[in-house]
Scaffold this motif. Sequence first.
Motif, PDB file in Angstrom:
ATOM      1  N   THR A 100       0.816  -1.221   0.000  1.00 58.71           N
ATOM      2  CA  THR A 100       0.000   0.000   0.000  1.00 58.71           C
ATOM      3  C   THR A 100       0.844   1.264   0.000  1.00 58.71           C
ATOM      4  O   THR A 100       0.304   2.358  -0.224  1.00 58.71           O
ATOM      5  N   ILE A 113       0.489   3.493  -3.041  1.00 59.84           N
ATOM      6  CA  ILE A 113      -0.828   4.075  -3.346  1.00 59.84           C
ATOM      7  C   ILE A 113      -0.946   5.409  -2.618  1.00 59.84           C
ATOM      8  O   ILE A 113      -0.949   5.458  -1.386  1.00 59.84           O
ATOM      9  N   LEU A 144      -8.743   1.961   1.124  1.00 62.62           N
ATOM     10  CA  LEU A 144      -7.390   1.430   0.990  1.00 62.62           C
ATOM     11  C   LEU A 144      -7.314  -0.005   1.519  1.00 62.62           C
ATOM     12  O   LEU A 144      -6.652  -0.863   0.916  1.00 62.62           O
ATOM     13  N   THR A 151       3.440  -1.675  -6.309  1.00 62.87           N
ATOM     14  CA  THR A 151       2.234  -0.957  -6.716  1.00 62.87           C
ATOM     15  C   THR A 151       2.575   0.473  -7.106  1.00 62.87           C
ATOM     16  O   THR A 151       3.584   1.035  -6.676  1.00 62.87           O
ATOM     17  N   ARG A 152       1.709   1.035  -7.911  1.00 66.41           N
ATOM     18  CA  ARG A 152       1.765   2.475  -8.208  1.00 66.41           C
ATOM     19  C   ARG A 152       0.361   2.928  -8.582  1.00 66.41           C
ATOM     20  O   ARG A 152      -0.322   2.293  -9.371  1.00 66.41           O
ATOM     21  N   GLY A 153      -0.059   4.029  -7.979  1.00 64.27           N
ATOM     22  CA  GLY A 153      -1.391   4.550  -8.265  1.00 64.27           C
ATOM     23  C   GLY A 153      -1.861   5.443  -7.146  1.00 64.27           C
ATOM     24  O   GLY A 153      -1.072   5.913  -6.314  1.00 64.27           O
ATOM     25  N   GLY A 154      -3.151   5.690  -7.102  1.00 61.55           N
ATOM     26  CA  GLY A 154      -3.658   6.582  -6.079  1.00 61.55           C
ATOM     27  C   GLY A 154      -5.160   6.528  -5.923  1.00 61.55           C
ATOM     28  O   GLY A 154      -5.877   5.891  -6.706  1.00 61.55           O
ATOM     29  N   ALA A 211     -10.271   4.557  -7.080  1.00 60.27           N
ATOM     30  CA  ALA A 211      -8.928   3.994  -6.949  1.00 60.27           C
ATOM     31  C   ALA A 211      -8.440   3.569  -8.323  1.00 60.27           C
ATOM     32  O   ALA A 211      -9.138   2.839  -9.035  1.00 60.27           O
ATOM     33  N   VAL A 213      -5.026   1.865  -9.603  1.00 58.89           N
ATOM     34  CA  VAL A 213      -3.778   1.307  -9.083  1.00 58.89           C
ATOM     35  C   VAL A 213      -3.282   0.184  -9.984  1.00 58.89           C
ATOM     36  O   VAL A 213      -4.058  -0.647 -10.454  1.00 58.89           O
TER      37      VAL A 213
END
Length: 347
Positions: free
Chosen positions: A123, A126, A150, A220-223, A238, A240
């Motif tokens: 996580t 994120i 999350l 992971t990568r994202g938001g 979300a 991700v």
Amino acid sequence: MGHGGSSIPDEEWERFLREAEAGTPGAPEEPSARARMVAQRLREDSAPPPGWRAHQPPRRRGRVWYVVGLVVVVALLVVALVPGRAAGWLGFHGGGGSTAAADRPTPDDPFKGSPAEHWAAGTAGITMPSARATGWMSEKQVSDALDSSLAFLSDAGLDPDVLRGERPAKAIAALNTKQADVKEYLAHAFDTPGRKNDPLLLFSRFDPSYARLAGDVIKTRGGITYREGERGAVEVTADVTFVYPLVRASGDSDEVARTIARREIVMSWDDPEKVIITPGTFSLKSYRLDSANGGCENTTGYFVPEFGKKRGPSDDGTTIDPYERGTSMDERMGDRDASDCDTATRT
């Protein structure tokens, strides 16, 4: 004199040759950054990227052959005098392997050679927004909704038991089962999965008899973002990308394959005075998946990564970089859906 495009100054090059010939122990090494640049240029020259053309400008034949011949003579002299350093400059290492082999992932370093090598784990990759009062929720309630969103992503995409093929009980508990279409989806997703009721749209699962994770780290990568939705709801989106490194479940092969899954999930935290909902759960507004090396036209309910196959661009030019995050899911997928089978440029 010229050295065929070398960036070493003339004085340093001449001094290096004199000292190398004399066996001077302190002969200067070309900086590692330059070695990487040379190795990269060799790789690029041997395999132009898809969609690019290799352009060779016109050359004056006489002068070119003179310079090339001179460079070859100098190169042979350097290799004869200091073979170890010459090999290092060209990106070669012990045993005759190349940097391409050095970039190959291993069970001990399963993200090597991919952008995910520099991504955060779990996580931590994120990004989370700060909470503010929105819609029917106070700032504290929004903060709790973001934390719960999350937690859902973690329970659905990072939980070790779920990744081993078990049912995502904790993640399912966060869904509003009073939502008719979600109830129907969950009733079939795990026992009779199919394109319409594919559990992979929300949950990451691998058949433990076929593949297992290479280690316990998932990159992971994202938001997460949010806004006020319908009827004052807090709508959380979300987006991700998850990167899963895998090895075969049986055998002693050390080959690592990676499955990349980018999910966009829109969660609606509804006002219970306006929507029939179990407290502490959210309604699903939309959910979609864009995955690479998870199995084309796969309806097993598990990601099925391919091993022992060179994955690269297709001949028809329909290619997608699964690590690219500069475009939205709308732009990326267009009219495609999870059943479409394009080719990943890399995994």
